[in-house]
Design a protein around this motif. Structure first.
Motif, PDB file in Angstrom:
ATOM      1  N   VAL A 113      22.904  39.606  34.341  1.00 38.76           N
ATOM      2  CA  VAL A 113      23.433  39.661  35.707  1.00 38.76           C
ATOM      3  C   VAL A 113      24.930  39.954  35.732  1.00 38.76           C
ATOM      4  N   ILE A 114      25.661  39.486  34.742  1.00 39.50           N
ATOM      5  CA  ILE A 114      27.123  39.651  34.760  1.00 39.50           C
ATOM      6  C   ILE A 114      27.527  41.127  34.731  1.00 39.50           C
ATOM      7  N   LYS A 115      26.621  41.988  34.316  1.00 36.13           N
ATOM      8  CA  LYS A 115      26.909  43.424  34.282  1.00 36.13           C
ATOM      9  C   LYS A 115      26.942  44.024  35.690  1.00 36.13           C
ATOM     10  N   ASN A 116      26.324  43.344  36.636  1.00 36.30           N
ATOM     11  CA  ASN A 116      26.239  43.860  38.005  1.00 36.30           C
ATOM     12  C   ASN A 116      27.559  43.598  38.739  1.00 36.30           C
ATOM     13  N   LYS A 117      28.307  44.640  39.021  1.00 38.09           N
ATOM     14  CA  LYS A 117      29.616  44.511  39.681  1.00 38.09           C
ATOM     15  C   LYS A 117      29.573  44.984  41.132  1.00 38.09           C
ATOM     16  N   SER A 118      28.380  45.171  41.678  1.00 34.76           N
ATOM     17  CA  SER A 118      28.267  45.679  43.050  1.00 34.76           C
ATOM     18  C   SER A 118      28.502  44.555  44.055  1.00 34.76           C
ATOM     19  N   GLY A 119      28.504  44.920  45.339  1.00 31.41           N
ATOM     20  CA  GLY A 119      28.686  43.917  46.383  1.00 31.41           C
ATOM     21  C   GLY A 119      30.126  43.835  46.849  1.00 31.41           C
ATOM     22  N   GLU A 120      30.340  43.067  47.892  1.00 29.85           N
ATOM     23  CA  GLU A 120      31.676  42.903  48.459  1.00 29.85           C
ATOM     24  C   GLU A 120      32.001  41.424  48.637  1.00 29.85           C
ATOM     25  N   LEU A 121      33.269  41.117  48.581  1.00 33.63           N
ATOM     26  CA  LEU A 121      33.725  39.746  48.803  1.00 33.63           C
ATOM     27  C   LEU A 121      33.590  39.387  50.287  1.00 33.63           C
ATOM     28  N   ALA A 122      33.332  38.124  50.541  1.00 37.49           N
ATOM     29  CA  ALA A 122      33.371  37.646  51.928  1.00 37.49           C
ATOM     30  C   ALA A 122      34.782  37.846  52.464  1.00 37.49           C
ATOM     31  N   SER A 123      34.892  38.256  53.718  1.00 38.78           N
ATOM     32  CA  SER A 123      36.218  38.561  54.263  1.00 38.78           C
ATOM     33  C   SER A 123      36.417  37.995  55.667  1.00 38.78           C
ATOM     34  N   TYR A 124      35.522  37.082  56.100  1.00 32.56           N
ATOM     35  CA  TYR A 124      35.671  36.572  57.461  1.00 32.56           C
ATOM     36  C   TYR A 124      36.896  35.684  57.614  1.00 32.56           C
ATOM     37  N   ILE A 125      37.442  35.194  56.478  1.00 31.88           N
ATOM     38  CA  ILE A 125      38.793  34.626  56.500  1.00 31.88           C
ATOM     39  C   ILE A 125      39.545  35.228  55.306  1.00 31.88           C
ATOM     40  N   PRO A 126      40.822  35.564  55.466  1.00 31.60           N
ATOM     41  CA  PRO A 126      41.577  36.286  54.439  1.00 31.60           C
ATOM     42  C   PRO A 126      41.545  35.672  53.035  1.00 31.60           C
ATOM     43  N   PRO A 127      41.657  34.331  52.859  1.00 36.23           N
ATOM     44  CA  PRO A 127      41.685  33.788  51.490  1.00 36.23           C
ATOM     45  C   PRO A 127      40.436  34.121  50.681  1.00 36.23           C
ATOM     46  N   LEU A 128      39.283  34.243  51.336  1.00 34.37           N
ATOM     47  CA  LEU A 128      38.055  34.545  50.607  1.00 34.37           C
ATOM     48  C   LEU A 128      38.074  35.970  50.062  1.00 34.37           C
TER      49      LEU A 128
END
Length: 350
Positions: A113-128
């Motif tokens: 699983v660690i090879k999977n770098k897809s996806g996006e960070l949560a951004s509904y608050i800036p620190p995340l």
């Protein structure tokens, strides 16, 4: 521990249980009268238990001072504080009987699983959105206290919605099922977690029926804000947040003496403030709950209008709403490691 030369009599005495003898002999190798401290310790660790486990603290303390050789009566004394747990570990009767094999399987999953770098960070608050996207860790804790951890398992992260089931449990323990469910339901909503919709239900009162509105369940935002509002609602913010932190501390075996590795949940003020600045939907939910008359809080008496301008008036902000939301945002902003939160979840599961 004192060495004993006549262990045969000790093992065969009437006071000695067969269970204790079987446990002792299961660790013996060449010499049937003694075991090695490192072998005993490794057997416990191989089962998935940890040396910083609250329940095994005294046992590992004794093991560390016992010397390399442990005779039967010493063994009895060492395990006295946690005999049942030791028995389950040595007999392979913990939740995961073959912890080593289980760990190998999860290791393989982790590496894949660690090879999977897809996806996006949560951004509904800036620190995340600023979190390192390469951080990846796994923590698994069984109801018996076996711990698997790999990767960034000791990195703090804010609880966010993970807090919802815990808040629900905290108020259930304090207020009881009947009172809590006058304020929040137990039904699936079929809607988004942050939807501005409440469950309308009929409520009998003095032989009359009336309609009331409550959140569908404690796991959507409306329900989570309501349960936060129910936590020691007549106390001040500082005491209420301290109470919640103490409950998490109990769930993870935290000790004020610093005896164990688990620490008090940390509070990230910056995350809480950003929740406040950007949580407009939650603010709307807070006032929606206030409109139902079900949101708890201190009743405030409106002061006389002191605005001297002809067309002005003192704009009022309801304290019950701000107090519920401030506590909810703060609880979402508590930080723990994945192993700590897995331990808390295992405590609930147990």
């Amino acid at each position: 521990m004192n060495n004993r030369s006549n262990l045969t009599n000790d093992c065969n005495s009437e006071q000695t249980s067969k269970r204790e003898k079987d446990l002792f002999y299961s660790l013996c190798e060449k010499n049937p009268n003694l075991i090695k401290a490192k072998d005993f310790k490794n057997a416990l660790l191989k089962s998935g238990l940890k040396s910083n486990d609250n329940r095994l603290y005294d046992l590992f303390q004794k093991l560390d001072t016992s010397g390399d050789k442990i005779y039967f009566q010493d063994f009895i004394e060492i395990i006295s504080s946690s005999e049942l747990l030791v028995e389950k570990a040595l007999r392979g009767e913990l939740a995961l009987p073959d912890f080593s094999d289980f760990s190998k399987s999860i290791d393989e999953m982790y590496d894949d699983v660690i090879k999977n770098k897809s996806g996006e960070l949560a951004s509904y608050i800036p620190p995340l959105a600023k979190v390192d996207p390469n951080q990846f860790g796994i923590s698994i804790v069984t109801v018996d206290g076996q711990v698997y951890q790999k990767g960034d398992f000791d990195v703090d992260f804010s609880l966010q919605s993970i807090c919802k089931p815990f808040n629900y449990c905290f108020v259930l323990e304090k207020l009881g099922l009947e009172l809590v469910h006058k304020h929040v339901g137990q039904e699936p909503s079929g809607r988004q977690f942050n939807d501005l919709t409440l469950l309308t239900r009929s409520l009998k009162s003095n032989s009359e029926k009336k309609l009331t509105s409550i959140p569908f369940n404690p796991m959507i935002n409306a329900g989570a804000i309501m349960t936060a509002g129910l936590i020691n609602s007549n106390d001040n913010y500082e005491n209420r947040l301290s109470f919640v932190k103490e409950q998490y501390g109990k769930l993870i075996g935290w000790s004020a003496k610093g005896k164990f590795d688990s620490k008090f949940p940390r509070f990230n003020k910056d995350v809480a403030r950003e929740e406040n600045f950007t949580g407009h939907n939650n603010l709307a939910i807070g006032y929606l709950l206030m409109a139902t008359g079900n949101l708890p809080g201190k009743k405030t008496k409106l002061k006389k209008d002191i605005d001297s301008k002809k067309d002005g008036f003192d704009f009022y902000i309801e304290p019950a709403v701000t107090e519920a939301l401030k506590l909810y945002f703060s609880i979402c902003s508590l930080e723990m490691t994945s192993t700590e939160i897995a331990t808390a979840a295992a405590t609930l599961a147990n």
